[in-house]
Design a protein around this motif. Structure first.
Motif, PDB file in Angstrom:
ATOM      1  N   LEU A   3       8.375  62.765  75.801  1.00 22.11           N
ATOM      2  CA  LEU A   3       8.902  63.087  77.131  1.00 22.11           C
ATOM      3  C   LEU A   3      10.409  63.308  77.105  1.00 22.11           C
ATOM      4  O   LEU A   3      10.948  64.153  77.830  1.00 22.11           O
ATOM      5  CB  LEU A   3       8.569  61.959  78.118  1.00 22.11           C
ATOM      6  N   LEU A   4      11.103  62.550  76.243  1.00 24.79           N
ATOM      7  CA  LEU A   4      12.554  62.667  76.162  1.00 24.79           C
ATOM      8  C   LEU A   4      12.990  64.004  75.552  1.00 24.79           C
ATOM      9  O   LEU A   4      13.995  64.576  75.971  1.00 24.79           O
ATOM     10  CB  LEU A   4      13.119  61.512  75.315  1.00 24.79           C
ATOM     11  N   ALA A   5      12.224  64.489  74.558  1.00 23.62           N
ATOM     12  CA  ALA A   5      12.624  65.716  73.858  1.00 23.62           C
ATOM     13  C   ALA A   5      12.685  66.930  74.786  1.00 23.62           C
ATOM     14  O   ALA A   5      13.689  67.664  74.782  1.00 23.62           O
ATOM     15  CB  ALA A   5      11.694  65.971  72.678  1.00 23.62           C
ATOM     16  N   PRO A   6      11.656  67.207  75.610  1.00 26.38           N
ATOM     17  CA  PRO A   6      11.765  68.346  76.545  1.00 26.38           C
ATOM     18  C   PRO A   6      12.898  68.174  77.550  1.00 26.38           C
ATOM     19  O   PRO A   6      13.573  69.141  77.899  1.00 26.38           O
ATOM     20  CB  PRO A   6      10.399  68.355  77.246  1.00 26.38           C
ATOM     21  N   LEU A   7      13.102  66.926  78.021  1.00 24.30           N
ATOM     22  CA  LEU A   7      14.206  66.666  78.950  1.00 24.30           C
ATOM     23  C   LEU A   7      15.546  66.952  78.277  1.00 24.30           C
ATOM     24  O   LEU A   7      16.438  67.575  78.867  1.00 24.30           O
ATOM     25  CB  LEU A   7      14.150  65.209  79.418  1.00 24.30           C
ATOM     26  N   ALA A  44      22.655  65.090  77.682  1.00 28.75           N
ATOM     27  CA  ALA A  44      21.842  65.640  76.589  1.00 28.75           C
ATOM     28  C   ALA A  44      22.057  64.861  75.305  1.00 28.75           C
ATOM     29  O   ALA A  44      21.108  64.559  74.572  1.00 28.75           O
ATOM     30  CB  ALA A  44      22.188  67.116  76.379  1.00 28.75           C
ATOM     31  N   LEU A  45      23.309  64.504  75.012  1.00 24.56           N
ATOM     32  CA  LEU A  45      23.614  63.744  73.793  1.00 24.56           C
ATOM     33  C   LEU A  45      22.983  62.361  73.823  1.00 24.56           C
ATOM     34  O   LEU A  45      22.454  61.883  72.810  1.00 24.56           O
ATOM     35  CB  LEU A  45      25.127  63.632  73.619  1.00 24.56           C
ATOM     36  N   VAL A  46      23.042  61.700  74.976  1.00 20.84           N
ATOM     37  CA  VAL A  46      22.425  60.369  75.098  1.00 20.84           C
ATOM     38  C   VAL A  46      20.918  60.469  74.899  1.00 20.84           C
ATOM     39  O   VAL A  46      20.307  59.676  74.158  1.00 20.84           O
ATOM     40  CB  VAL A  46      22.752  59.742  76.473  1.00 20.84           C
ATOM     41  N   THR A  47      20.297  61.455  75.541  1.00 18.03           N
ATOM     42  CA  THR A  47      18.849  61.655  75.393  1.00 18.03           C
ATOM     43  C   THR A  47      18.492  62.017  73.956  1.00 18.03           C
ATOM     44  O   THR A  47      17.498  61.523  73.408  1.00 18.03           O
ATOM     45  CB  THR A  47      18.366  62.770  76.342  1.00 18.03           C
ATOM     46  N   HIS A  48      19.312  62.856  73.349  1.00 18.61           N
ATOM     47  CA  HIS A  48      19.129  63.240  71.950  1.00 18.61           C
ATOM     48  C   HIS A  48      19.187  61.997  71.054  1.00 18.61           C
ATOM     49  O   HIS A  48      18.359  61.818  70.148  1.00 18.61           O
ATOM     50  CB  HIS A  48      20.233  64.228  71.567  1.00 18.61           C
ATOM     51  N   GLY A  49      20.157  61.136  71.320  1.00 19.35           N
ATOM     52  CA  GLY A  49      20.280  59.904  70.547  1.00 19.35           C
ATOM     53  C   GLY A  49      19.048  59.013  70.670  1.00 19.35           C
ATOM     54  O   GLY A  49      18.595  58.411  69.682  1.00 19.35           O
ATOM     55  N   LEU A  50      18.493  58.925  71.853  1.00 13.29           N
ATOM     56  CA  LEU A  50      17.287  58.118  72.060  1.00 13.29           C
ATOM     57  C   LEU A  50      16.093  58.692  71.306  1.00 13.29           C
ATOM     58  O   LEU A  50      15.288  57.951  70.735  1.00 13.29           O
ATOM     59  CB  LEU A  50      16.969  58.049  73.561  1.00 13.29           C
ATOM     60  N   VAL A  51      15.995  60.030  71.284  1.00 14.47           N
ATOM     61  CA  VAL A  51      14.912  60.671  70.537  1.00 14.47           C
ATOM     62  C   VAL A  51      15.052  60.382  69.051  1.00 14.47           C
ATOM     63  O   VAL A  51      14.078  60.010  68.372  1.00 14.47           O
ATOM     64  CB  VAL A  51      14.916  62.201  70.785  1.00 14.47           C
ATOM     65  N   VAL A  52      16.260  60.534  68.527  1.00 14.80           N
ATOM     66  CA  VAL A  52      16.510  60.268  67.102  1.00 14.80           C
ATOM     67  C   VAL A  52      16.185  58.828  66.757  1.00 14.80           C
ATOM     68  O   VAL A  52      15.571  58.540  65.723  1.00 14.80           O
ATOM     69  CB  VAL A  52      17.977  60.616  66.747  1.00 14.80           C
ATOM     70  N   SER A  80      11.511  68.591  65.811  1.00 12.95           N
ATOM     71  CA  SER A  80      11.491  67.300  65.124  1.00 12.95           C
ATOM     72  C   SER A  80      10.497  66.333  65.756  1.00 12.95           C
ATOM     73  O   SER A  80       9.876  65.520  65.067  1.00 12.95           O
ATOM     74  CB  SER A  80      12.886  66.669  65.140  1.00 12.95           C
ATOM     75  N   THR A  81      10.343  66.427  67.067  1.00 12.68           N
ATOM     76  CA  THR A  81       9.460  65.501  67.780  1.00 12.68           C
ATOM     77  C   THR A  81       8.001  65.890  67.653  1.00 12.68           C
ATOM     78  O   THR A  81       7.128  65.036  67.438  1.00 12.68           O
ATOM     79  CB  THR A  81       9.860  65.442  69.268  1.00 12.68           C
ATOM     80  N   PHE A  82       7.706  67.175  67.772  1.00 14.01           N
ATOM     81  CA  PHE A  82       6.313  67.608  67.860  1.00 14.01           C
ATOM     82  C   PHE A  82       5.737  68.160  66.557  1.00 14.01           C
ATOM     83  O   PHE A  82       4.518  68.305  66.439  1.00 14.01           O
ATOM     84  CB  PHE A  82       6.174  68.653  68.969  1.00 14.01           C
ATOM     85  N   ALA A  83       6.590  68.466  65.580  1.00 14.47           N
ATOM     86  CA  ALA A  83       6.079  68.962  64.295  1.00 14.47           C
ATOM     87  C   ALA A  83       5.406  67.824  63.534  1.00 14.47           C
ATOM     88  O   ALA A  83       5.787  66.659  63.675  1.00 14.47           O
ATOM     89  CB  ALA A  83       7.217  69.547  63.464  1.00 14.47           C
ATOM     90  N   PRO A  84       4.396  68.122  62.725  1.00 17.91           N
ATOM     91  CA  PRO A  84       3.730  67.072  61.941  1.00 17.91           C
ATOM     92  C   PRO A  84       4.660  66.482  60.895  1.00 17.91           C
ATOM     93  O   PRO A  84       5.595  67.141  60.430  1.00 17.91           O
ATOM     94  CB  PRO A  84       2.564  67.823  61.283  1.00 17.91           C
ATOM     95  N   ALA A  85       4.407  65.229  60.538  1.00 20.05           N
ATOM     96  CA  ALA A  85       5.210  64.567  59.506  1.00 20.05           C
ATOM     97  C   ALA A  85       5.006  65.262  58.167  1.00 20.05           C
ATOM     98  O   ALA A  85       3.884  65.619  57.810  1.00 20.05           O
ATOM     99  CB  ALA A  85       4.817  63.102  59.407  1.00 20.05           C
ATOM    100  N   THR A  86       6.086  65.479  57.437  1.00 19.73           N
ATOM    101  CA  THR A  86       5.993  66.140  56.137  1.00 19.73           C
ATOM    102  C   THR A  86       6.114  65.163  54.977  1.00 19.73           C
ATOM    103  O   THR A  86       5.955  65.544  53.825  1.00 19.73           O
ATOM    104  CB  THR A  86       7.099  67.198  56.003  1.00 19.73           C
ATOM    105  N   SER A  87       6.417  63.908  55.289  1.00 21.25           N
ATOM    106  CA  SER A  87       6.557  62.897  54.247  1.00 21.25           C
ATOM    107  C   SER A  87       6.286  61.531  54.842  1.00 21.25           C
ATOM    108  O   SER A  87       6.628  61.258  55.992  1.00 21.25           O
ATOM    109  CB  SER A  87       7.966  62.937  53.651  1.00 21.25           C
ATOM    110  N   SER A  88       5.670  60.670  54.049  1.00 21.58           N
ATOM    111  CA  SER A  88       5.403  59.299  54.503  1.00 21.58           C
ATOM    112  C   SER A  88       6.439  58.320  53.960  1.00 21.58           C
ATOM    113  O   SER A  88       6.390  57.129  54.255  1.00 21.58           O
ATOM    114  CB  SER A  88       3.999  58.858  54.041  1.00 21.58           C
TER     115      SER A  88
END
Length: 267
Positions: A5-9, A43-51, A107-115
């Motif tokens: 939800l945070l990524a689209p916002l 946007a930066l604060v929301t970006h930070g929360l997503v990361v 980054s949020t919705f793409a599948p994981a490429t490494s475990s």
């Protein structure tokens, strides 16, 4: 709130800030108004929360191909905002913000490429943080070089309208470029030295291409700075070598990850 939800916002905030900044530039207003600043900060604060949610784990950090892209763009944006206190670099935001919106969602919705999860001990924190900071600052330098090339072309062909009207003088643009290159080279030096100290074998099969290309990029940036201050290299030479050095860094970091994680599918 989950990252989905945070990524689209975050993307909407970035795009809204970009639109307002473009409007400001169309009115030949070089300053960032409060609305752009407020949207950019949100946007930066929301970006930070997503990361924080998609990258960091209790046992370490997920620096896989897509996840690390969001982290890098966050650091690039923070570096650009920090630079605004000393240099008029707000024109770069109209490129960085849309790319950041894309990076956050991919980054949020793409599948994981490494475990694999990287441990965050002291030595590795120094190496990883200096690497990401170096890449971020040198990305800003590359964008600055691209704008400088456009400005130089416009001036040589006597085009005095359009983007040329909202850019600082050419000498100031060059000064900003070389300032960013000095900072980026210093951070890249720390990254290389800390890697040699804290990574067991930086010339292991999975790291050798990354190591060699990074050292080659360092040599190219160092040569450029030496040539500028000793031989007076400017404009075209500076732009070409900056773009070449950044291309080597791109291959070193994203190229190696692309091959290992997406093509060979190794953790």
């Amino acid at each position: 709130m989950p990252a989905t939800l945070l990524a689209p916002l975050c993307a909407l905030l970035y795009l809204a800030a970009t639109g307002l900044q473009l409007l400001q530039l169309s009115q030949h207003n070089q300053k960032i108004n409060r609305s752009v600043g407020a949207l950019g900060l949100a946007a930066l604060v929301t970006h930070g929360l997503v990361v924080w949610e998609i990258v960091f784990r209790s046992t370490g950090a997920d620096f896989s191909f897509f996840r690390v892209t969001a982290l890098i763009f966050l650091v690039i944006n923070l570096a650009c905002v920090a630079s605004l206190t000393r240099r008029p670099m707000q024109n770069l935001l109209i490129v960085l913000f849309p790319l950041s919106a894309l990076a956050v969602n991919v980054s949020t919705f793409a599948p994981a490429t490494s475990s694999a999860v990287s441990p965050l001990n002291g030595g590795m924190v120094l190496h990883i943080s200096s690497s990401i900071l170096a890449y971020s600052v040198l990305t800003l330098a590359t964008l600055q070089a691209a704008v400088l090339a456009l400005q130089d072309h416009q001036l040589k062909h006597r085009h005095t309208r359009g983007i040329i009207q909202i850019l600082p003088p050419l000498q100031s643009m060059e000064a900003m470029l070389f300032e960013l290159l000095w900072i980026g080279l210093g951070l890249l030096s720390i990254a290389i030295v800390s890697g040699a100290l804290f990574i067991d074998d930086i010339f292991a099969q999975s790291l050798v291409h990354k190591t060699v290309l990074t050292i080659a990029a360092w040599l190219l940036f160092a040569t450029l700075l030496w040539g500028h201050y000793r031989l007076g290299w400017r404009s075209k030479t500076a732009v070409r070598l900056t773009l070449a050095g950044f291309a080597l860094l791109m291959l070193a970091f994203f190229g190696s990850k692309l091959v290992l994680e997406l093509i060979l599918q190794k953790a």
